[in-house]
Design a protein around this motif. Structure first.
Motif, PDB file in Angstrom:
ATOM      1  N   GLU A   1       0.833  -1.209   0.000  1.00 10.50           N
ATOM      2  CA  GLU A   1       0.000   0.000   0.000  1.00 10.50           C
ATOM      3  C   GLU A   1       0.866   1.256   0.000  1.00 10.50           C
ATOM      4  OE1 GLU A   1      -3.461   0.432   2.590  1.00 10.50           O
ATOM      5  OE2 GLU A   1      -3.345  -1.736   2.979  1.00 10.50           O
ATOM      6  N   ILE A   2       1.924   1.237   0.800  1.00 11.74           N
ATOM      7  CA  ILE A   2       2.834   2.382   0.850  1.00 11.74           C
ATOM      8  C   ILE A   2       3.466   2.600  -0.523  1.00 11.74           C
ATOM      9  CG2 ILE A   2       5.083   3.177   1.725  1.00 11.74           C
ATOM     10  CD1 ILE A   2       4.274   2.046   4.468  1.00 11.74           C
ATOM     11  N   ASN A   3       3.926   1.533  -1.136  1.00  6.46           N
ATOM     12  CA  ASN A   3       4.552   1.655  -2.465  1.00  6.46           C
ATOM     13  C   ASN A   3       3.582   2.234  -3.485  1.00  6.46           C
ATOM     14  OD1 ASN A   3       6.981   0.659  -1.515  1.00  6.46           O
ATOM     15  ND2 ASN A   3       6.515  -1.445  -2.090  1.00  6.46           N
ATOM     16  N   HIS A   4       2.337   1.796  -3.423  1.00 11.22           N
ATOM     17  CA  HIS A   4       1.317   2.321  -4.333  1.00 11.22           C
ATOM     18  C   HIS A   4       1.096   3.820  -4.097  1.00 11.22           C
ATOM     19  CE1 HIS A   4      -2.245   2.438  -6.837  1.00 11.22           C
ATOM     20  NE2 HIS A   4      -2.904   2.994  -5.826  1.00 11.22           N
ATOM     21  N   LYS A   5       0.987   4.195  -2.847  1.00  9.23           N
ATOM     22  CA  LYS A   5       0.771   5.609  -2.511  1.00  9.23           C
ATOM     23  C   LYS A   5       1.996   6.454  -2.872  1.00  9.23           C
ATOM     24  CE  LYS A   5      -2.689   4.815   1.035  1.00  9.23           C
ATOM     25  NZ  LYS A   5      -3.811   5.346   0.281  1.00  9.23           N
ATOM     26  N   GLN A   6       3.189   5.907  -2.722  1.00  6.55           N
ATOM     27  CA  GLN A   6       4.389   6.639  -3.109  1.00  6.55           C
ATOM     28  C   GLN A   6       4.431   6.846  -4.622  1.00  6.55           C
ATOM     29  OE1 GLN A   6       7.416   4.247  -1.110  1.00  6.55           O
ATOM     30  NE2 GLN A   6       7.751   5.911   0.352  1.00  6.55           N
ATOM     31  N   SER A   7       3.974   5.845  -5.368  1.00  2.00           N
ATOM     32  CA  SER A   7       3.895   6.003  -6.829  1.00  2.00           C
ATOM     33  C   SER A   7       2.905   7.107  -7.192  1.00  2.00           C
ATOM     34  CB  SER A   7       3.455   4.694  -7.486  1.00  2.00           C
ATOM     35  OG  SER A   7       4.458   3.729  -7.353  1.00  2.00           O
ATOM     36  N   GLU A   8       1.777   7.137  -6.496  1.00  2.00           N
ATOM     37  CA  GLU A   8       0.801   8.204  -6.724  1.00  2.00           C
ATOM     38  C   GLU A   8       1.417   9.561  -6.388  1.00  2.00           C
ATOM     39  OE1 GLU A   8      -3.241   7.843  -5.169  1.00  2.00           O
ATOM     40  OE2 GLU A   8      -2.847   5.704  -4.851  1.00  2.00           O
ATOM     41  N   LEU A   9       2.146   9.596  -5.293  1.00  3.03           N
ATOM     42  CA  LEU A   9       2.762  10.839  -4.836  1.00  3.03           C
ATOM     43  C   LEU A   9       3.785  11.364  -5.850  1.00  3.03           C
ATOM     44  CD1 LEU A   9       2.874  12.852  -2.496  1.00  3.03           C
ATOM     45  CD2 LEU A   9       4.580  11.374  -1.409  1.00  3.03           C
ATOM     46  N   ASP A  10       4.502  10.457  -6.480  1.00  7.62           N
ATOM     47  CA  ASP A  10       5.504  10.851  -7.482  1.00  7.62           C
ATOM     48  C   ASP A  10       4.883  11.638  -8.630  1.00  7.62           C
ATOM     49  OD1 ASP A  10       7.502   9.640  -6.035  1.00  7.62           O
ATOM     50  OD2 ASP A  10       7.538   7.816  -7.254  1.00  7.62           O
ATOM     51  N   ASN A  11       3.621  11.339  -8.930  1.00  6.97           N
ATOM     52  CA  ASN A  11       2.963  11.967 -10.073  1.00  6.97           C
ATOM     53  C   ASN A  11       1.891  12.980  -9.665  1.00  6.97           C
ATOM     54  OD1 ASN A  11       4.419  10.294 -11.923  1.00  6.97           O
ATOM     55  ND2 ASN A  11       3.041   8.618 -11.373  1.00  6.97           N
ATOM     56  N   GLU A  12       1.857  13.310  -8.410  1.00  9.53           N
ATOM     57  CA  GLU A  12       0.796  14.192  -7.912  1.00  9.53           C
ATOM     58  C   GLU A  12       1.242  15.654  -7.963  1.00  9.53           C
ATOM     59  OE1 GLU A  12      -2.525  15.413  -7.245  1.00  9.53           O
ATOM     60  OE2 GLU A  12      -2.454  13.231  -6.958  1.00  9.53           O
ATOM     61  N   GLY A  13       0.440  16.475  -8.616  1.00 10.15           N
ATOM     62  CA  GLY A  13       0.739  17.893  -8.706  1.00 10.15           C
ATOM     63  C   GLY A  13      -0.082  18.749  -7.761  1.00 10.15           C
ATOM     64  N   ASP A  14      -1.136  18.167  -7.217  1.00 15.26           N
ATOM     65  CA  ASP A  14      -2.029  18.891  -6.320  1.00 15.26           C
ATOM     66  C   ASP A  14      -1.461  18.831  -4.891  1.00 15.26           C
ATOM     67  OD1 ASP A  14      -4.447  20.171  -5.446  1.00 15.26           O
ATOM     68  OD2 ASP A  14      -5.189  18.199  -4.805  1.00 15.26           O
ATOM     69  N   PHE A  15      -1.087  19.993  -4.364  1.00 13.33           N
ATOM     70  CA  PHE A  15      -0.434  20.037  -3.049  1.00 13.33           C
ATOM     71  C   PHE A  15      -1.290  19.439  -1.930  1.00 13.33           C
ATOM     72  CE2 PHE A  15       0.788  22.170   0.933  1.00 13.33           C
ATOM     73  CZ  PHE A  15       2.079  21.676   1.037  1.00 13.33           C
ATOM     74  N   PRO A  16      -2.562  19.795  -1.806  1.00 15.86           N
ATOM     75  CA  PRO A  16      -3.371  19.189  -0.731  1.00 15.86           C
ATOM     76  C   PRO A  16      -3.433  17.658  -0.854  1.00 15.86           C
ATOM     77  CG  PRO A  16      -4.476  21.131  -1.566  1.00 15.86           C
ATOM     78  CD  PRO A  16      -3.309  20.862  -2.490  1.00 15.86           C
ATOM     79  N   ARG A  17      -3.563  17.160  -2.068  1.00 15.82           N
ATOM     80  CA  ARG A  17      -3.581  15.698  -2.274  1.00 15.82           C
ATOM     81  C   ARG A  17      -2.233  15.086  -1.885  1.00 15.82           C
ATOM     82  NH1 ARG A  17      -5.182  10.795  -2.752  1.00 15.82           N
ATOM     83  NH2 ARG A  17      -4.715   9.603  -4.592  1.00 15.82           N
ATOM     84  N   SER A  18      -1.142  15.783  -2.206  1.00 18.26           N
ATOM     85  CA  SER A  18       0.189  15.301  -1.812  1.00 18.26           C
ATOM     86  C   SER A  18       0.307  15.214  -0.292  1.00 18.26           C
ATOM     87  CB  SER A  18       1.276  16.245  -2.344  1.00 18.26           C
ATOM     88  OG  SER A  18       1.331  16.221  -3.740  1.00 18.26           O
ATOM     89  N   CYS A  19      -0.231  16.199   0.376  1.00 24.49           N
ATOM     90  CA  CYS A  19      -0.209  16.193   1.847  1.00 24.49           C
ATOM     91  C   CYS A  19      -1.001  15.013   2.399  1.00 24.49           C
ATOM     92  CB  CYS A  19      -0.752  17.507   2.398  1.00 24.49           C
ATOM     93  SG  CYS A  19       0.332  18.909   2.088  1.00 24.49           S
ATOM     94  N   ARG A  20      -2.165  14.741   1.813  1.00 23.97           N
ATOM     95  CA  ARG A  20      -2.987  13.602   2.259  1.00 23.97           C
ATOM     96  C   ARG A  20      -2.246  12.289   2.037  1.00 23.97           C
ATOM     97  NH1 ARG A  20      -7.010  16.633   0.008  1.00 23.97           N
ATOM     98  NH2 ARG A  20      -7.073  15.399  -1.905  1.00 23.97           N
ATOM     99  N   LEU A  21      -1.617  12.147   0.866  1.00 19.70           N
ATOM    100  CA  LEU A  21      -0.867  10.921   0.585  1.00 19.70           C
ATOM    101  C   LEU A  21       0.286  10.747   1.571  1.00 19.70           C
ATOM    102  CD1 LEU A  21      -0.805  10.982  -3.322  1.00 19.70           C
ATOM    103  CD2 LEU A  21      -1.875   9.228  -1.884  1.00 19.70           C
ATOM    104  N   ASN A  22       0.997  11.829   1.851  1.00 19.00           N
ATOM    105  CA  ASN A  22       2.084  11.766   2.827  1.00 19.00           C
ATOM    106  C   ASN A  22       1.573  11.341   4.194  1.00 19.00           C
ATOM    107  OD1 ASN A  22       4.673  12.282   1.743  1.00 19.00           O
ATOM    108  ND2 ASN A  22       4.104  14.419   1.396  1.00 19.00           N
TER     109      ASN A  22
END
Length: 104
Positions: free
Chosen positions: A54-75
């Protein structure tokens, strides 16, 4: 056996939930508890692997995420999963000596 364990939603496993001092339980109850715990404990590495995926999947999403609030949620979600993994390892390591008691 459900009397001796309770399912922990956060960890995704059952953990000991003993209501009495260990010495109050009969020898048979103690053995049953220990055998059940060893079965649960044996599944902890698999549960950790699931969370790591799950962490690896979320990190992959984070790598391609441009939306700052979404990046914060993923982190935050990654941090929560890492915390669960840490707690699972604590449960796994804290009770390593149980297996010797099972065979006594």
């Amino acid at each position: 056996m459900d009397n001796f364990f309770s399912f922990n939603e956060r960890l995704g496993i059952s953990i000991p939930d003993l209501q009495k001092s260990w010495d109050v339980y009969t020898h048979e109850e103690q053995q049953e508890i220990l055998v059940t715990w060893e079965k649960i404990r044996g599944r902890i590495p698999d549960r950790i692997a699931e969370l790591e995926n799950e962490i690896n999947h979320k990190q992959s999403e984070l790598d391609n995420e441009g939306d700052f609030p979404r990046s914060c949620r993923l982190n935050s979600e990654i941090s929560d999963l890492a915390s669960i993994i840490n707690d699972l390892w604590l449960w796994y390591r804290t009770n390593q000596d149980v297996s010797t008691k099972v065979h006594m």
